[in-house]
Design an enzyme around this catalytic site. Structure first.
Site, mmCIF file in Angstrom:
data_model
loop_
_atom_site.group_PDB
_atom_site.id
_atom_site.type_symbol
_atom_site.label_atom_id
_atom_site.label_comp_id
_atom_site.label_asym_id
_atom_site.label_seq_id
_atom_site.Cartn_x
_atom_site.Cartn_y
_atom_site.Cartn_z
ATOM 1 N N ASP A 197 -18.650 10.416 21.335
ATOM 2 C CA ASP A 197 -19.378 11.642 21.011
ATOM 3 C C ASP A 197 -19.035 12.772 22.004
ATOM 4 O O ASP A 197 -18.956 12.526 23.213
ATOM 5 C CB ASP A 197 -20.878 11.307 21.088
ATOM 6 C CG ASP A 197 -21.756 12.370 20.473
ATOM 7 O OD1 ASP A 197 -21.590 12.643 19.278
ATOM 8 O OD2 ASP A 197 -22.609 12.921 21.196
ATOM 9 N N GLU A 240 -14.453 12.297 19.455
ATOM 10 C CA GLU A 240 -14.906 13.498 18.755
ATOM 11 C C GLU A 240 -14.448 14.679 19.617
ATOM 12 O O GLU A 240 -15.139 15.084 20.552
ATOM 13 C CB GLU A 240 -16.428 13.528 18.588
ATOM 14 C CG GLU A 240 -16.849 14.716 17.725
ATOM 15 C CD GLU A 240 -18.285 15.164 17.931
ATOM 16 O OE1 GLU A 240 -18.817 15.848 17.058
ATOM 17 O OE2 GLU A 240 -18.883 14.842 18.982
#
Ligand code: GLC
Length: 540
Positions: A207, A271
């Site tokens: 993330d 990400e």
């Protein structure tokens, strides 16, 4: 040809199709309206039949859900809504028997404010975990230490009255940013990686991986100018000092070293939400020492247009360092689904978009529901659950529309949960699209997706072959994969004749169920494509 023969020793994920499971919306086994691990296990047969190689599960850890799981309160446990660690281990084993690996979502930029590290950190300036977070004295004017703003709106700092210092949060105040200059944070994450990788987890989606390290001097970001992208102008500043710092690469190299100690190496899928492709490819490091895969947001954000998408692919292919491998996706839990954003609900456009994703050179990532052409859900103001939607409604509805539950069949709530239960987000009318009906209907989007994945698995050209764009009329994207496979995508609403590089080809798979079956010869060297039709041809 670009990318030809560049992968010296292919790993399983190079040719893989990954599938993102947003677990809260996948399948609910215990009737509480929230998806869970036992629900996912019940549908492994669907995923095995579809032919995916691995699942990426959105965060499974305990969380107060200020940001629906992306505010982690414990990195080495399972949220009670989803089940137990035993359930997760059973899933890893059962999926493994079906040839499906499991990737988890690692959230290293921030924790929940309820994480014991933060509770300790804020308890005293002398606390053992004080330096796990980014604390700073007020600025000269008594306000926040600098001008950084939160990605979710508002200031990036919150004052802690007890100590008189501010803590940093690039997202919600309930998501304090970790301090990646702290050796303790780095060591703690090494342990988290090993905790899961020792249990057979095949890798992590990471993330906001580009943001984890912040400028050590906490300098002000410079103002945005009118030449900057819209998002920067909206925030009024360029994220020069709170994002994309050179030292993030040290952390990625450290994780890559740990990954390489496993057999097979565990996958690092970042990400990497950056604007420029030059920056994006920097996250592959030398090509073999940082991320294995870095999500390409310029591709996600491009329109379904031959020129726009093929330009992103050409530039990405040209910039990737030796040994690096691309990854393509069209939907996830943060962006409008491809069936809505790219296809405006038009099944022909959904099909050609899926064929594109699954035939480009690179790992393909589908988001749950893509395989049935699921469109975004309609969400009313009182149904909003995403904190970003709540903050920006009605200018931005937030991310609930792409998070609505999977419709499995025509039963109430699409079979996502019990008829008597209330799903956590409303299920889109399952008569529009559901798995069972599409499975039974030959030529459905679902059956096409299954066939394309099967064709990819059978074809060394589609799995690992190089990519070369070929000349084609406007609106058509024609490319060669490997030795003798050509993909023709008509990304326009008018029929087009496309000159193939040679005669004698045969159809591998295509988007139009009415076209001649796989193996059928393509007459001559010209392929007539209908509007929004895509075809893969072999032997040319
Ligand atoms: C990532 C996640 C998103 C989350 C944010 C903050 O962008 O994909 O869902 O809100 O990080 O953790």
């Amino acid at each position: 040809m670009t990318g030809a023969g560049r992968v010296a020793s292919p790993e399983w994920w190079h040719s893989a199709v990954l599938y993102q499971v947003y677990i809260r919306s996948f399948a609910d086994a215990d009737g509480d309206g929230h998806g869970d691990l036992p629900g996912l296990r019940r549908h492994l047969d669907h995923l095995a039949w579809l032919g995916v190689d691995a699942l990426w599960l959105s965060p499974v850890g305990p969380s107060p859900n200020a940001d629906w799981g992306y505010d982690v309160a414990d990195y080495c446990a399972v949220h009670p809504d989803y089940g137990t660690l035993d359930d997760l281990e059973a899933l890893i084993a059962e999926a493994g028997q079906l040839g499906i690996r499991i990737l988890l979502d690692l959230v290293p930029n921030h924790t929940s404010d309820k994480h014991p590290w933060f509770e300790d950190s804020r308890s005293s300036t002398l606390a053992a975990h004080r330096d796990f977070y980014v604390w700073a004295d007020p600025g000269a004017d008594g306000g926040p230490p600098n001008n950084w703003v939160s990605t979710f709106g508002g200031p990036g700092w919150t004052l802690d009255d007890a100590s008189g210092q501010y803590y940093l949060h690039n997202f919600l105040p309930e998501q304090p940013d970790l301090n990646w200059w702290s050796q303790g944070v780095r060591d703690a994450f090494d342990e988290i990686l090993r905790f899961w990788w020792d249990r057979g987890v095949a890798g992590f989606r990471i993330d906001v991986c580009h943001m984890i390290v912040k400028d050590a001097q906490l300098r002000d970001n410079p103002p945005a100018t009118e030449d900057d992208p819209f998002v920067m102008q909206m925030f009024g500043q360029r994220p020069v000092y709170n994002s994309n710092q050179p030292e993030v690469h040290d952390v990625l190299r450290r994780w890559r070293t740990i990954s390489s100690g496993y057999d097979p190496p565990r996958v690092l899928l970042g990400e990497t939400m950056v604007e420029s492709l030059d920056t994006l490819v920097s996250y592959y490091g030398s090509g073999t020492d940082e991320l294995h895969l870095a999500f390409n947001f310029p591709f996600v954000e491009a329109p379904l247009d031959a020129q726009a998408l093929s330009n992103v692919v050409a530039r990405t292919e040209a910039l990737l360092p030796e040994g690096a491998w691309p990854v393509w996706t069209g939907s996830n839990h943060d962006v409008s689904r491809l069936a809505t954003r790219w296809a405006e609900g038009d099944p022909a456009r959904v099909r050609v978009a899926l064929l594109m994703l699954l035939t480009l050179r690179g790992t393909a990532v589908l988001y749950q529901g893509d395989e049935i052409g699921l469109v975004d859900g309609d969400i009313t103001e009182d149904e909003l659950l995403d904190p970003v939607g709540k903050r920006f409604w009605p200018y931005y509805v937030g991310r609930d529309p792409e998070r609505t539950p999977m419709p499995w069949d025509r039963s109430p709530h699409g079979g996502f949960t019990d008829a008597a239960a209330t799903p956590w987000l409303p299920v889109t009318d399952p008569r529009v699209a559901n798995v069972a009906d599409q499975r039974a209907e030959s030529g459905s989007v679902l059956n096409m997706t299954h066939e394309v994945i099967a064709a990819r698995r059978r074809s060394p050209d589609l799995q690992l072959g190089g990519y070369e764009r070929l000349a084609a009329p406007d609106g058509v994207w024609l490319f060669r994969r490997g030795e003798a496979t050509v993909v023709a995508l008509n990304l326009s609403g008018t029929a087009q004749d496309v000159a193939l590089p040679g005669a004698g080809g045969t159809v591998v798979v295509g988007t139009d169920p009415a076209r001649a079956a796989p193996g059928a010869p393509v007459p001559g060297d010209t392929l007539g494509l209908g509007a929004w039709e895509g075809v893969v041809v072999a032997g040319v």
